[in-house]
Scaffold this motif. Sequence first.
Motif, short mmCIF file in Angstrom:
data_model
loop_
_atom_site.label_atom_id
_atom_site.label_comp_id
_atom_site.label_asym_id
_atom_site.label_seq_id
_atom_site.Cartn_x
_atom_site.Cartn_y
_atom_site.Cartn_z
N SER A 1 64.17 -35.06 -15.27
CA SER A 1 62.88 -35.60 -15.67
C SER A 1 62.94 -36.08 -17.12
CB SER A 1 61.80 -34.54 -15.51
OG SER A 1 61.69 -34.12 -14.17
N THR A 2 61.89 -36.74 -17.56
CA THR A 2 61.83 -37.24 -18.93
C THR A 2 61.90 -36.08 -19.93
OG1 THR A 2 60.46 -39.10 -18.20
CG2 THR A 2 60.42 -38.57 -20.55
N LEU B 1 57.94 -30.43 -18.57
CA LEU B 1 58.25 -29.07 -18.14
C LEU B 1 59.46 -29.05 -17.19
CD1 LEU B 1 57.53 -26.06 -18.00
CD2 LEU B 1 55.95 -26.62 -16.13
N CYS B 2 59.51 -30.00 -16.25
CA CYS B 2 60.62 -30.01 -15.29
C CYS B 2 61.96 -30.25 -15.99
CB CYS B 2 60.38 -31.08 -14.23
SG CYS B 2 59.02 -30.68 -13.10
N HIS B 3 61.96 -31.07 -17.02
CA HIS B 3 63.20 -31.30 -17.78
C HIS B 3 63.67 -30.01 -18.45
CE1 HIS B 3 65.62 -32.63 -21.28
NE2 HIS B 3 66.02 -33.58 -20.47
N ARG C 1 74.81 -33.16 -17.22
CA ARG C 1 75.12 -34.50 -17.72
C ARG C 1 74.14 -35.49 -17.10
NH1 ARG C 1 78.60 -38.45 -15.77
NH2 ARG C 1 79.49 -37.00 -14.24
N ALA C 2 73.15 -35.93 -17.87
CA ALA C 2 72.08 -36.77 -17.33
C ALA C 2 72.55 -38.21 -17.16
CB ALA C 2 70.87 -36.73 -18.25
N ARG C 3 72.36 -38.75 -15.96
CA ARG C 3 72.60 -40.18 -15.73
C ARG C 3 71.28 -40.93 -15.68
NH1 ARG C 3 75.90 -41.84 -10.49
NH2 ARG C 3 77.69 -41.30 -11.84
N HIS C 4 70.27 -40.33 -15.04
CA HIS C 4 68.97 -40.97 -14.91
C HIS C 4 67.88 -40.00 -15.37
CE1 HIS C 4 71.03 -43.97 -12.49
NE2 HIS C 4 71.41 -43.04 -11.64
N HIS C 5 66.76 -40.55 -15.83
CA HIS C 5 65.58 -39.75 -16.14
C HIS C 5 64.42 -40.30 -15.31
CE1 HIS C 5 67.99 -38.79 -19.78
NE2 HIS C 5 67.42 -37.61 -19.62
N ILE C 6 64.01 -39.54 -14.31
CA ILE C 6 62.98 -39.97 -13.36
C ILE C 6 61.99 -38.82 -13.17
CG2 ILE C 6 62.52 -40.81 -11.02
CD1 ILE C 6 64.26 -42.72 -12.59
N ASP D 1 59.18 -39.06 -10.86
CA ASP D 1 58.64 -39.05 -9.50
C ASP D 1 59.67 -38.45 -8.54
OD1 ASP D 1 56.49 -40.31 -7.52
OD2 ASP D 1 58.49 -40.75 -6.72
N PHE D 2 59.28 -37.37 -7.85
CA PHE D 2 60.26 -36.68 -7.02
C PHE D 2 60.68 -37.49 -5.80
CE2 PHE D 2 58.70 -32.72 -9.17
CZ PHE D 2 59.92 -32.35 -9.69
N ASP D 3 59.81 -38.35 -5.26
CA ASP D 3 60.23 -39.21 -4.15
C ASP D 3 61.36 -40.14 -4.62
OD1 ASP D 3 58.48 -38.14 -2.33
OD2 ASP D 3 56.93 -39.66 -2.63
N ALA D 4 61.20 -40.69 -5.82
CA ALA D 4 62.25 -41.54 -6.37
C ALA D 4 63.51 -40.74 -6.65
CB ALA D 4 61.75 -42.22 -7.65
N VAL D 5 63.35 -39.51 -7.12
CA VAL D 5 64.50 -38.65 -7.38
C VAL D 5 65.29 -38.43 -6.10
CG1 VAL D 5 65.19 -36.29 -7.93
CG2 VAL D 5 63.53 -37.47 -9.38
N LEU D 6 64.60 -38.10 -5.01
CA LEU D 6 65.29 -37.84 -3.74
C LEU D 6 65.96 -39.11 -3.20
CD1 LEU D 6 62.70 -35.46 -2.05
CD2 LEU D 6 64.98 -34.86 -2.86
#
Length: 312
Positions: A195-196, A200-202, A217-222, A224-229
């Motif tokens: 998460s960003t 809290l989730c980050h 090792r972060a590649r993306h910061h998202i 929205d959990f639908d987008a994450v999945l």
Amino acid sequence: MLDVRRLRLLTDLDRLGTIAAVAAVHAYTPSAVSQQLAALEREAGVALLQRTGRRVRFTAAGRVLVRHAAVVLNAMEETTAALAAVASEPTGLVRVGAHPTAVRTVLPAALVALGRDHPGLELSVSELDPIAVPAALRDRRLDVALVQDYDVAPAAADPMLESVALLDERVYLAVAADAPISDLAGTRDTAWILSTPGTLCHEAALRVCRAAGFIPRARHHIDDFDAVLALVAAGQGVALVPELAAAPRPQVSLIDVPTRRRTRIGYRRGAAAHPAVAAVVTALRASAAAFELVQVSVRPPVSSTDIAGRPR
């Protein structure tokens, strides 16, 4: 006599640290805040603040007043709730705050029930990250909100707020279905979808990984959990997903992680008996319970790599 509005400015100064920050919250100028605090000092008859250039520090008397101001403000909230309870039906504007997952799942049924059972209520919903909720409640930008924490990132007690339990969820490690990963340790060298920073989730993800002995090792910061999945299914990395957001996807496997996400319904201390607050709390808890029953009835057997999602 001490002015209640000025007492609120004093407690905000204790919480926020600077007059400029207090001014920003209340849409005042810093000069106006300083003038109000100076007036409070005259009412108290003692110096409350020590000023050094642009900085201020509390005197001993200021610290005493801050402690007692919290009691006064909570009593005012309780008095307002008691007066509102005299009415036969809850009415008026209620500002509700919720994190995105709850907005999609638990909140809609609660809003429908409130509109049916309490037509005098005007409901306004704001979506925000749980980390921003306590300040929004204290600053009176929200009346009821979903307060959240993880057992690895517990929320600090706040003397101005109180809450009741709503949900206690499992947290899963989401990995591509064909990924050779069976636990957190197996993701040490894998790309992560976090998460960003500042959410809290980050913070929870960082603490879970650190407890497992590595920094993700972060590649993306998202957020929205639908987008994450969807990204996990596309092989773009792994992620932590709470139970409420764990929508089944054939390309994704979910692995139990030893942590929990906890959601509570928060409001200002003393407001629990306010008819509008009580109505929102009742509707949210009923909606969460009904959602749990629906999810249990369709849920397949669970193993460490099954896809399942159910609030507890």
